[in-house]
Motif scaffolding. Structure first.
Motif, mmCIF file in Angstrom:
data_model
loop_
_atom_site.group_PDB
_atom_site.id
_atom_site.type_symbol
_atom_site.label_atom_id
_atom_site.label_comp_id
_atom_site.label_asym_id
_atom_site.label_seq_id
_atom_site.Cartn_x
_atom_site.Cartn_y
_atom_site.Cartn_z
ATOM 1 N N LYS A 194 0.829 -1.221 0.000
ATOM 2 C CA LYS A 194 0.000 0.000 0.000
ATOM 3 C C LYS A 194 0.859 1.266 0.000
ATOM 4 O O LYS A 194 0.398 2.325 -0.398
ATOM 5 C CB LYS A 194 -1.005 -0.010 1.150
ATOM 6 N N ASP A 195 2.138 1.144 0.418
ATOM 7 C CA ASP A 195 3.030 2.315 0.387
ATOM 8 C C ASP A 195 4.011 2.262 -0.774
ATOM 9 O O ASP A 195 5.071 2.891 -0.725
ATOM 10 C CB ASP A 195 3.818 2.421 1.702
ATOM 11 N N GLY A 196 3.706 1.492 -1.798
ATOM 12 C CA GLY A 196 4.580 1.465 -2.967
ATOM 13 C C GLY A 196 5.268 0.128 -3.149
ATOM 14 O O GLY A 196 4.995 -0.826 -2.407
ATOM 15 N N PRO A 197 6.184 0.062 -4.138
ATOM 16 C CA PRO A 197 6.827 -1.212 -4.456
ATOM 17 C C PRO A 197 7.853 -1.618 -3.391
ATOM 18 O O PRO A 197 8.499 -0.759 -2.785
ATOM 19 C CB PRO A 197 7.525 -0.938 -5.785
ATOM 20 N N VAL A 198 7.973 -2.920 -3.175
ATOM 21 C CA VAL A 198 8.940 -3.458 -2.218
ATOM 22 C C VAL A 198 9.655 -4.619 -2.899
ATOM 23 O O VAL A 198 9.013 -5.426 -3.592
ATOM 24 C CB VAL A 198 8.233 -3.959 -0.935
ATOM 25 N N LEU A 199 10.980 -4.672 -2.697
ATOM 26 C CA LEU A 199 11.749 -5.798 -3.217
ATOM 27 C C LEU A 199 11.887 -6.822 -2.090
ATOM 28 O O LEU A 199 12.423 -6.514 -1.029
ATOM 29 C CB LEU A 199 13.128 -5.316 -3.679
ATOM 30 N N VAL A 200 11.364 -8.004 -2.339
ATOM 31 C CA VAL A 200 11.356 -9.049 -1.312
ATOM 32 C C VAL A 200 12.352 -10.127 -1.718
ATOM 33 O O VAL A 200 12.330 -10.590 -2.860
ATOM 34 C CB VAL A 200 9.944 -9.641 -1.172
ATOM 35 N N LEU A 201 13.223 -10.523 -0.777
ATOM 36 C CA LEU A 201 14.266 -11.500 -1.096
ATOM 37 C C LEU A 201 14.118 -12.767 -0.266
ATOM 38 O O LEU A 201 14.008 -12.701 0.961
ATOM 39 C CB LEU A 201 15.653 -10.905 -0.795
ATOM 40 N N VAL A 202 14.087 -13.900 -0.951
ATOM 41 C CA VAL A 202 14.179 -15.184 -0.248
ATOM 42 C C VAL A 202 15.240 -16.025 -0.947
ATOM 43 O O VAL A 202 15.602 -15.762 -2.097
ATOM 44 C CB VAL A 202 12.834 -15.972 -0.234
ATOM 45 N N ARG A 203 15.754 -17.027 -0.230
ATOM 46 C CA ARG A 203 16.780 -17.863 -0.824
ATOM 47 C C ARG A 203 16.193 -18.608 -2.025
ATOM 48 O O ARG A 203 15.011 -18.936 -2.030
ATOM 49 C CB ARG A 203 17.301 -18.856 0.228
ATOM 50 N N GLY A 204 17.043 -18.897 -3.016
ATOM 51 C CA GLY A 204 16.568 -19.454 -4.281
ATOM 52 C C GLY A 204 15.743 -20.725 -4.147
ATOM 53 O O GLY A 204 14.815 -20.953 -4.915
ATOM 54 N N ASP A 205 16.063 -21.568 -3.162
ATOM 55 C CA ASP A 205 15.324 -22.828 -2.994
ATOM 56 C C ASP A 205 14.123 -22.662 -2.066
ATOM 57 O O ASP A 205 13.460 -23.639 -1.741
ATOM 58 C CB ASP A 205 16.257 -23.912 -2.439
ATOM 59 N N HIS A 206 13.827 -21.452 -1.623
ATOM 60 C CA HIS A 206 12.731 -21.232 -0.681
ATOM 61 C C HIS A 206 11.509 -20.623 -1.352
ATOM 62 O O HIS A 206 11.610 -19.977 -2.377
ATOM 63 C CB HIS A 206 13.179 -20.284 0.441
ATOM 64 N N LYS B 148 3.274 -14.264 6.082
ATOM 65 C CA LYS B 148 4.343 -13.650 6.866
ATOM 66 C C LYS B 148 4.620 -12.239 6.365
ATOM 67 O O LYS B 148 4.807 -11.310 7.140
ATOM 68 C CB LYS B 148 5.611 -14.510 6.791
ATOM 69 N N LEU B 149 4.639 -12.098 5.039
ATOM 70 C CA LEU B 149 4.901 -10.780 4.472
ATOM 71 C C LEU B 149 3.719 -9.846 4.738
ATOM 72 O O LEU B 149 3.897 -8.657 5.023
ATOM 73 C CB LEU B 149 5.163 -10.909 2.963
ATOM 74 N N GLU B 150 2.527 -10.426 4.687
ATOM 75 C CA GLU B 150 1.312 -9.635 4.910
ATOM 76 C C GLU B 150 1.306 -9.026 6.311
ATOM 77 O O GLU B 150 0.812 -7.929 6.530
ATOM 78 C CB GLU B 150 0.097 -10.536 4.716
ATOM 79 N N ARG B 151 1.877 -9.761 7.259
ATOM 80 C CA ARG B 151 1.921 -9.220 8.627
ATOM 81 C C ARG B 151 2.810 -7.987 8.706
ATOM 82 O O ARG B 151 2.635 -7.129 9.550
ATOM 83 C CB ARG B 151 2.426 -10.285 9.608
ATOM 84 N N LEU B 152 3.816 -7.931 7.809
ATOM 85 C CA LEU B 152 4.711 -6.765 7.787
ATOM 86 C C LEU B 152 4.137 -5.623 6.966
ATOM 87 O O LEU B 152 4.198 -4.454 7.348
ATOM 88 C CB LEU B 152 6.048 -7.144 7.139
ATOM 89 N N LEU B 153 3.594 -5.978 5.810
ATOM 90 C CA LEU B 153 3.228 -4.954 4.820
ATOM 91 C C LEU B 153 1.746 -4.625 4.784
ATOM 92 O O LEU B 153 1.364 -3.630 4.187
ATOM 93 C CB LEU B 153 3.577 -5.463 3.404
ATOM 94 N N GLY B 154 0.915 -5.480 5.373
ATOM 95 C CA GLY B 154 -0.514 -5.378 5.102
ATOM 96 C C GLY B 154 -0.771 -6.010 3.742
ATOM 97 O O GLY B 154 0.108 -6.688 3.206
ATOM 98 N N PRO B 155 -1.953 -5.774 3.172
ATOM 99 C CA PRO B 155 -2.268 -6.419 1.905
ATOM 100 C C PRO B 155 -1.281 -6.020 0.798
ATOM 101 O O PRO B 155 -0.871 -4.859 0.741
ATOM 102 C CB PRO B 155 -3.665 -5.896 1.567
ATOM 103 N N PHE B 156 -0.895 -6.993 -0.022
ATOM 104 C CA PHE B 156 0.016 -6.689 -1.133
ATOM 105 C C PHE B 156 -0.308 -7.641 -2.261
ATOM 106 O O PHE B 156 -1.057 -8.602 -2.093
ATOM 107 C CB PHE B 156 1.473 -6.872 -0.691
ATOM 108 N N ARG B 157 0.245 -7.367 -3.433
ATOM 109 C CA ARG B 157 0.112 -8.299 -4.569
ATOM 110 C C ARG B 157 1.411 -8.272 -5.347
ATOM 111 O O ARG B 157 2.193 -7.321 -5.226
ATOM 112 C CB ARG B 157 -1.064 -7.898 -5.459
ATOM 113 N N PRO B 158 1.664 -9.329 -6.138
ATOM 114 C CA PRO B 158 2.854 -9.298 -6.982
ATOM 115 C C PRO B 158 2.741 -8.110 -7.945
ATOM 116 O O PRO B 158 1.654 -7.814 -8.429
ATOM 117 C CB PRO B 158 2.787 -10.614 -7.758
ATOM 118 N N ALA B 159 3.859 -7.447 -8.192
ATOM 119 C CA ALA B 159 3.827 -6.313 -9.117
ATOM 120 C C ALA B 159 3.681 -6.829 -10.547
ATOM 121 O O ALA B 159 4.160 -7.910 -10.874
ATOM 122 C CB ALA B 159 5.114 -5.509 -8.987
ATOM 123 N N HIS B 160 2.969 -6.042 -11.381
ATOM 124 C CA HIS B 160 2.875 -6.402 -12.804
ATOM 125 C C HIS B 160 4.215 -6.117 -13.477
ATOM 126 O O HIS B 160 5.046 -5.387 -12.960
ATOM 127 C CB HIS B 160 1.772 -5.586 -13.496
#
Ligand code: ATP
Ligand code: MG
Length: 562
Positions: A284-296, A302-314
């Motif tokens: 809701k406050d703009g784009p965020v770059l989210v990083l997880v390990r390649g095999d994860h 979990k992310l929603e608890r930090l950011l509130g509602p979000f969706r993958p960017a187009h």
């Protein structure tokens, strides 16, 4: 029950649309029929199972002070508008208008009505605590009704609601429910885990889910055998196994057309755990770059608890936010907010280079880019337990019940208040507690069956005894079977008497399919030797018993005293 006069429509074939074992067996055993997607009829034997489950639930909820009530399925919209859920809940709620064009809905759950009752009937601290419950139909227009009665659009729920003066009171009623739920599921013969959960749309101060093990489950839980840590994978924490990091120096490598983790690791001949997945999401406050390990996998909750509602960017949003095509995005040099999974605090990785067809190798988080760190990854089987380090198992489960500490969310919005000892107005502190009897029945079948059919736990079986006369036209057999039917029924046992004029093979197959705990066969040995055969469905153990001893033998096999 005399089968010849009952509705027990067994089927030889599995229904075409069924995948879950419980779905197949409930239909084949003639327990249920589907009227429309996710809308079921309970036939007589199915109804008996539900009655047995509900009786156990009633006993245990009454035992902790529950008072049974019945609230309406159809409800006025105003209550839901006051709580705010009229707008928050989308298509899952069945909505309609009455003849005067007033908005109404069909109850998905009953917190609002409980708060309405409390607002009208609870006045003083002397009226608290209270515990109200019902066993009542719920209507939910589920997006994907599936797996027979496990996820339906109309279903019965036991829902109880605690009302207290304060959090201390809530804690007491919550703990009472936790224990009552364990007794209920134990008595129904389920194997289950009690896990911490994500309160989701309920909001509140804590919740647990009761999860019955089954491959047909839609949920997964992470479990530690060593310290008994158990959590829904939505939230489960874990310590991933740490790979051996090569001694890379920081450099750009050419990765033409390699965008996915699989493509990049194959091209560079490295394991995916040495790469970082860069995901751009729109918060809701703009784009965020989210990083997880390649095999994860990223766990969205979990992310929603930090950011509130979000969706993958187009695609175009990714390009605009990072200046590069999806597939080559990486954290080095990025100016947007970066949130990285905890396990990336250490190590040396391959990441997108923020240029087409290129990646960076030898990137060290903290040195080459800065990020906020948070637990974001999905716990995998074999990861270390967050509490004790022992390896975790991940199991599929069916949620059969849950308990929530609601707090004052509904009492504040619906003005359910009381006057305390000082005459001060305070909101009532609420808890809500649900159980799905149909899911208990289906989970019991998932956990108790073999290739021939259901193996009911005694406590919830539609009947305890399956009395089978091999040839109902043979007068001696028929007379003896009738006598036994009368004796067993007279002794208070629930008996399904297969008196049909059917081939023996059909009758035996049906007996295994229905899976009642004990089968009594009146066949040729009854005529020749004067004995009947008593067989346990679960073990197949069979003993010959003289007719006069059948009642006492059945009682002792069922563990009942006379
Ligand atoms: P789920 O996450 O599976 O959708 P829920 O969190 O929506 O469940 P609650 O609203 O808390 O479930 O309902 C309490 C209980 O009612 C659940 O634990 C489950 O046993 C039962 N239940 C919920 N939805 C359904 C359904 N669609 N069909 C059958 N039983 C259900
Ligand atoms: Mg649901």
């Amino acid at each position: 029950m005399r089968w010849s006069k009952s509705l027990v429509p067994t089927l030889k074939e599995d229904p075409a649309d069924a995948e879950a074992i419980s779905h197949k067996l409930m239909v084949r055993a003639g327990l249920v029929r589907q009227l429309a997607a996710g809308i079921y009829v309970y036939l007589p034997l199915g109804q008996r199972v539900m009655d047995n489950v509900n009786a156990i639930i009633r006993q245990e909820i009454n035992a902790i002070g529950g008072q049974e009530i019945t609230m309406p399925v159809i409800q006025p919209a105003e209550l839901w508008q006051q709580s705010g859920r009229w707008d928050v809940i989308g298509d899952e709620m069945f909505r309609l208008k009455d003849r005067n064009q007033r908005d109404m809905c069909l109850g998905m759950t009953h917190e609002e009505v409980i708060a309405w009752i409390a607002a009208h009937e609870v006045h003083s601290y002397r009226d608290l605590p209270q515990l109200w419950y019902q066993i009542q139909t719920k209507e939910r227009d589920e997006a994907r009704p599936k797996s027979g009665v496990l996820r339906t659009r109309e279903f019965v729920m036991k829902d109880s609601y605690s009302l207290d003066r304060d959090m201390g009171g809530l804690d007491v009623q919550y703990e009472a429910h936790r224990q009552a739920y364990c007794k209920i599921f134990d008595r129904c013969g389920l194997r289950y885990a009690v896990v911490e959960s994500d309160p989701g749309m309920m909001g509140g101060a804590g919740s647990h889910e009761f999860m019955a093990y089954s491959p047909a489950g839609e949920d997964q839980v992470a479990l530690c055998q060593a310290c008994a840590y158990a959590a829904n994978v939505e939230l489960a924490m874990s310590r991933p196994v740490v790979p051996t990091f090569p001694d890379w120096k920081l450099e750009e490598v050419s990765t033409p057309n390699a965008r996915t983790i699989a493509e990049v690791s194959a091209l560079l001949k490295i394991e995916p755990a040495l790469t970082i997945k860069s995901l751009v999401v729109a918060g809701k406050d703009g784009p965020v770059l989210v990083l997880v390990r390649g095999d994860h996998q990223l766990r969205e909750r979990k992310l929603e608890r930090l950011l509130g509602p979000f969706r993958p960017a187009h695609r175009d949003e990714v390009r605009e936010a990072t200046g590069v095509e999806p597939g080559f995005v990486g954290p080095v040099g990025q100016r947007i907010r970066i949130i990285a999974d905890e396990c990336l605090r250490t190590g040396c990785y391959v990441v997108g280079a923020n240029r087409p067809d290129a990646h960076l190798r030898g990137v060290i988080p903290g040195r080459d880019f800065q990020a906020e760190f948070a637990d974001l990854h999905e716990a995998n089987a074999g990861d270390g337990c967050e509490r004790c380090g022992a390896p975790l198992a991940v199991e599929r489960v069916i949620e059969v019940g849950n308990i929530f500490k609601l707090g004052t969310k509904y009492s504040v919005s619906l003005r359910a208040v009381y006057l305390d000892e000082q005459g001060q107005e305070r909101p009532i502190v609420m808890g809500s507690y649900g159980i799905g009897p149909a899911r208990i029945a289906a989970a019991a079948i998932e956990q108790n069956h073999d290739g021939n059919g259901i193996i009911w736990p005694e406590t919830i079986a539609p009947c305890q005894v399956h009395l089978l006369v091999v040839n109902s036209k043979e007068p001696k057999m028929a007379t003896l079977a009738e006598q036994l039917y009368a004796d067993l029924a007279g002794a208070g046992l629930e008996v399904l008497y297969d008196d049909r004029d059917e081939r023996p093979g059909v009758k035996f197959k049906d007996a295994d399919l229905l899976g009642l705990p004990l089968r009594i066969t009146v066949g040729s040995r009854a005529v020749k030797e004067g004995v009947v055969e008593v067989r346990r469905r679960r073990t197949g153990e069979e003993t010959a018993v003289p007719p006069g001893e059948v009642v006492s033998r059945v009682r002792s096999l069922l563990g009942r005293s006379a």
